[in-house]
Design a protein around this motif. Structure first.
Motif, PDB file in Angstrom:
ATOM      1  N   PHE A 287      57.188  21.735  42.495  1.00 37.62           N
ATOM      2  CA  PHE A 287      56.264  21.134  41.543  1.00 37.62           C
ATOM      3  C   PHE A 287      55.003  21.975  41.389  1.00 37.62           C
ATOM      4  N   LEU A 288      54.522  22.565  42.491  1.00 35.56           N
ATOM      5  CA  LEU A 288      53.357  23.445  42.398  1.00 35.56           C
ATOM      6  C   LEU A 288      53.651  24.618  41.466  1.00 35.56           C
ATOM      7  N   ALA A 289      54.835  25.202  41.610  1.00 36.21           N
ATOM      8  CA  ALA A 289      55.214  26.303  40.716  1.00 36.21           C
ATOM      9  C   ALA A 289      55.239  25.841  39.260  1.00 36.21           C
ATOM     10  N   THR A 290      55.707  24.616  39.036  1.00 39.19           N
ATOM     11  CA  THR A 290      55.719  24.055  37.685  1.00 39.19           C
ATOM     12  C   THR A 290      54.298  23.866  37.163  1.00 39.19           C
ATOM     13  N   LEU A 291      53.428  23.328  38.012  1.00 37.61           N
ATOM     14  CA  LEU A 291      52.034  23.134  37.626  1.00 37.61           C
ATOM     15  C   LEU A 291      51.389  24.440  37.172  1.00 37.61           C
ATOM     16  N   GLN A 292      51.678  25.511  37.903  1.00 32.71           N
ATOM     17  CA  GLN A 292      51.046  26.793  37.615  1.00 32.71           C
ATOM     18  C   GLN A 292      51.494  27.389  36.282  1.00 32.71           C
ATOM     19  N   ARG A 293      52.593  26.870  35.743  1.00 28.10           N
ATOM     20  CA  ARG A 293      53.069  27.328  34.434  1.00 28.10           C
ATOM     21  C   ARG A 293      52.765  26.319  33.334  1.00 28.10           C
ATOM     22  N   SER A 294      52.117  25.228  33.696  1.00 25.79           N
ATOM     23  CA  SER A 294      51.910  24.129  32.757  1.00 25.79           C
ATOM     24  C   SER A 294      50.524  24.195  32.117  1.00 25.79           C
ATOM     25  N   ALA A 295      50.271  23.250  31.219  1.00 27.80           N
ATOM     26  CA  ALA A 295      48.957  23.150  30.582  1.00 27.80           C
ATOM     27  C   ALA A 295      47.873  22.750  31.575  1.00 27.80           C
ATOM     28  N   ALA A 296      48.269  22.247  32.749  1.00 25.36           N
ATOM     29  CA  ALA A 296      47.294  21.825  33.762  1.00 25.36           C
ATOM     30  C   ALA A 296      46.901  22.950  34.711  1.00 25.36           C
ATOM     31  N   ALA A 297      47.414  24.161  34.503  1.00 26.32           N
ATOM     32  CA  ALA A 297      47.216  25.260  35.449  1.00 26.32           C
ATOM     33  C   ALA A 297      45.739  25.578  35.657  1.00 26.32           C
ATOM     34  N   SER A 298      45.405  25.954  36.901  1.00 28.05           N
ATOM     35  CA  SER A 298      44.052  26.400  37.230  1.00 28.05           C
ATOM     36  C   SER A 298      44.137  27.404  38.371  1.00 28.05           C
ATOM     37  N   HIS A 299      43.081  28.213  38.518  1.00 27.80           N
ATOM     38  CA  HIS A 299      43.062  29.224  39.580  1.00 27.80           C
ATOM     39  C   HIS A 299      43.165  28.595  40.965  1.00 27.80           C
ATOM     40  N   VAL A 300      42.647  27.402  41.128  1.00 26.41           N
ATOM     41  CA  VAL A 300      42.617  26.779  42.449  1.00 26.41           C
ATOM     42  C   VAL A 300      44.028  26.508  42.977  1.00 26.41           C
ATOM     43  N   MET A 301      44.999  26.408  42.092  1.00 26.99           N
ATOM     44  CA  MET A 301      46.374  26.134  42.533  1.00 26.99           C
ATOM     45  C   MET A 301      46.926  27.254  43.394  1.00 26.99           C
ATOM     46  N   ALA A 302      46.584  28.513  43.050  1.00 25.68           N
ATOM     47  CA  ALA A 302      47.087  29.649  43.821  1.00 25.68           C
ATOM     48  C   ALA A 302      46.442  29.725  45.195  1.00 25.68           C
ATOM     49  N   SER A 303      45.154  29.410  45.283  1.00 21.31           N
ATOM     50  CA  SER A 303      44.448  29.554  46.553  1.00 21.31           C
ATOM     51  C   SER A 303      44.597  28.349  47.469  1.00 21.31           C
ATOM     52  N   LYS A 304      44.718  27.146  46.894  1.00 22.91           N
ATOM     53  CA  LYS A 304      44.725  25.942  47.727  1.00 22.91           C
ATOM     54  C   LYS A 304      46.054  25.182  47.722  1.00 22.91           C
ATOM     55  N   GLY A 305      46.860  25.341  46.679  1.00 20.57           N
ATOM     56  CA  GLY A 305      48.118  24.603  46.621  1.00 20.57           C
ATOM     57  C   GLY A 305      49.029  24.866  47.806  1.00 20.57           C
ATOM     58  N   PRO A 306      49.343  26.132  48.126  1.00 21.94           N
ATOM     59  CA  PRO A 306      50.202  26.386  49.282  1.00 21.94           C
ATOM     60  C   PRO A 306      49.607  25.874  50.589  1.00 21.94           C
ATOM     61  N   LYS A 307      48.291  25.968  50.731  1.00 22.72           N
ATOM     62  CA  LYS A 307      47.669  25.467  51.953  1.00 22.72           C
ATOM     63  C   LYS A 307      47.798  23.950  52.055  1.00 22.72           C
ATOM     64  N   MET A 308      47.663  23.258  50.935  1.00 24.93           N
ATOM     65  CA  MET A 308      47.823  21.808  50.943  1.00 24.93           C
ATOM     66  C   MET A 308      49.236  21.416  51.347  1.00 24.93           C
ATOM     67  N   ILE A 309      50.218  22.092  50.791  1.00 30.28           N
ATOM     68  CA  ILE A 309      51.618  21.760  51.064  1.00 30.28           C
ATOM     69  C   ILE A 309      51.968  22.050  52.521  1.00 30.28           C
ATOM     70  N   ALA A 310      51.510  23.190  53.031  1.00 34.66           N
ATOM     71  CA  ALA A 310      51.826  23.596  54.405  1.00 34.66           C
ATOM     72  C   ALA A 310      50.923  22.934  55.439  1.00 34.66           C
ATOM     73  N   ARG A 311      49.903  22.216  54.969  1.00 32.15           N
ATOM     74  CA  ARG A 311      48.872  21.661  55.855  1.00 32.15           C
ATOM     75  C   ARG A 311      48.247  22.768  56.696  1.00 32.15           C
ATOM     76  N   ASP A 312      48.015  23.896  56.038  1.00 35.94           N
ATOM     77  CA  ASP A 312      47.376  25.055  56.647  1.00 35.94           C
ATOM     78  C   ASP A 312      45.888  24.976  56.344  1.00 35.94           C
ATOM     79  N   TYR A 313      45.118  24.532  57.320  1.00 38.40           N
ATOM     80  CA  TYR A 313      43.694  24.321  57.090  1.00 38.40           C
ATOM     81  C   TYR A 313      42.833  25.338  57.842  1.00 38.40           C
TER      82      TYR A 313
END
Length: 290
Positions: A200-226
């Motif tokens: 879904f994150l990959a889909t978001l990044q290609r969608s009208a909702a895309a933002s730069h923050v998805m690349a920097s924070k999306g994977p960390k949110m999913i992995a719980r990498d804080y």
């Protein structure tokens, strides 16, 4: 000429690494000896005190935690304002605009030049040369420090007198914080509906909702990498500053009130030193995400 850096936290160390990687000498100072040792391990020099920095460096970067610490370093007893030589000061710390105006006036009166240079981006983005520097303040000092500013941030946005960069930084941070919260809620919602979070994150990044923050924070949110590239505590500090300045300006910020509450909840759950991606912990638990 060696460049001084006061404050060797996430941003201060990233600044030091930018300079050292370019072959520029650095003299650092921090109240935490471990941070000084980390700089020394990377090839930087460590100052005994602030006086040593101002005696050795014509340009000093100030990258401390908040406006109170910045005021102490700049204008407190034995601060940079008392230096026996003229210093070009580059203030990285995000401060209330009225503080920056006051700092600039008092430092100019003491014979120094203040360049306001808050940075839009994480410490990791700064280290990679991807962060954007917001430049304001004394025109002459800006001209003198322009090569150094370009080395720190290849991309910069120019503003007017001191205070203007702080105003822009706070407004940027408002949108950035709300972007992170929206991303966290969207990932949690998608997972609760049964979607794979990564897909879904990959889909978001290609969608009208895309933002730069998805690349920097999306994977960390999913992995719980804080592992911190920016701290929740500093994010909350900025949120409080945004809300306080909005009250003075007479502007309602209903979404930032919600964001502040989420940050407080996230800090209660994972601690204030966690990365700002941990905002999602105020929205979990949800199915489909670990």
């Amino acid at each position: 000429m060696i460049t001084g850096i006061i404050g060797l936290g996430l941003m201060g160390m990233a600044l030091a690494e930018r300079l050292l990687d370019a072959g520029e000498p650095v003299l650092g100072l921090d109240v935490d000896p471990a941070r000084g040792a980390a700089l020394a391990a990377k090839g930087g020099a460590i100052a005994d005190d602030l006086d040593m920095v101002t005696r050795s460096c014509a340009t000093v970067l100030v990258a401390v935690y908040d406006a109170g610490q910045a005021e102490q370093v700049l204008l407190g007893p034995g601060g940079i304002a008392d230096a026996k030589r003229s210093i070009d000061i580059i203030c990285i710390t995000t401060c209330p605009p009225d503080h920056m105006v006051d700092f600039a006036a008092r430092l100019t009166a003491a014979g120094h030049g203040l360049v306001e240079f808050p940075i839009s981006g994480t410490s990791a983005q700064l280290r990679r040369g991807e962060a954007i520097g917001l430049v304001a303040g004394d025109a002459t000092a800006r001209k003198r420090t322009a090569p150094l500013l370009a080395l720190l941030c290849p991309e910069r946005l120019e503003f007017g007198p001191a205070g203007d960069a702080a105003r822009a930084k706070l407004a940027i941070n408002l949108v950035l914080q709300l972007n992170r919260a929206a991303l966290a809620e969207g990932l949690a919602y998608a997972a609760a509906l049964g979607l794979d979070a990564g897909a879904f994150l990959a889909t978001l990044q290609r969608s009208a909702a895309a933002s730069h923050v998805m690349a920097s924070k999306g994977p960390k949110m999913i992995a719980r990498d804080y592992a911190p590239e920016s701290h929740l505590a500093q994010t909350l500090k900025d949120a409080e500053m945004i809300l306080q300045t909005a009250i003075v300006a007479g502007q309602a910020l209903p979404l930032m009130l919600v964001q502040r509450a989420l940050l407080r909840d996230a800090i209660t759950t994972v601690g204030e030193a966690a990365d700002s991606a941990a905002i999602i912990e105020a929205i979990r638990p949800c199915q489909g995400m670990p």
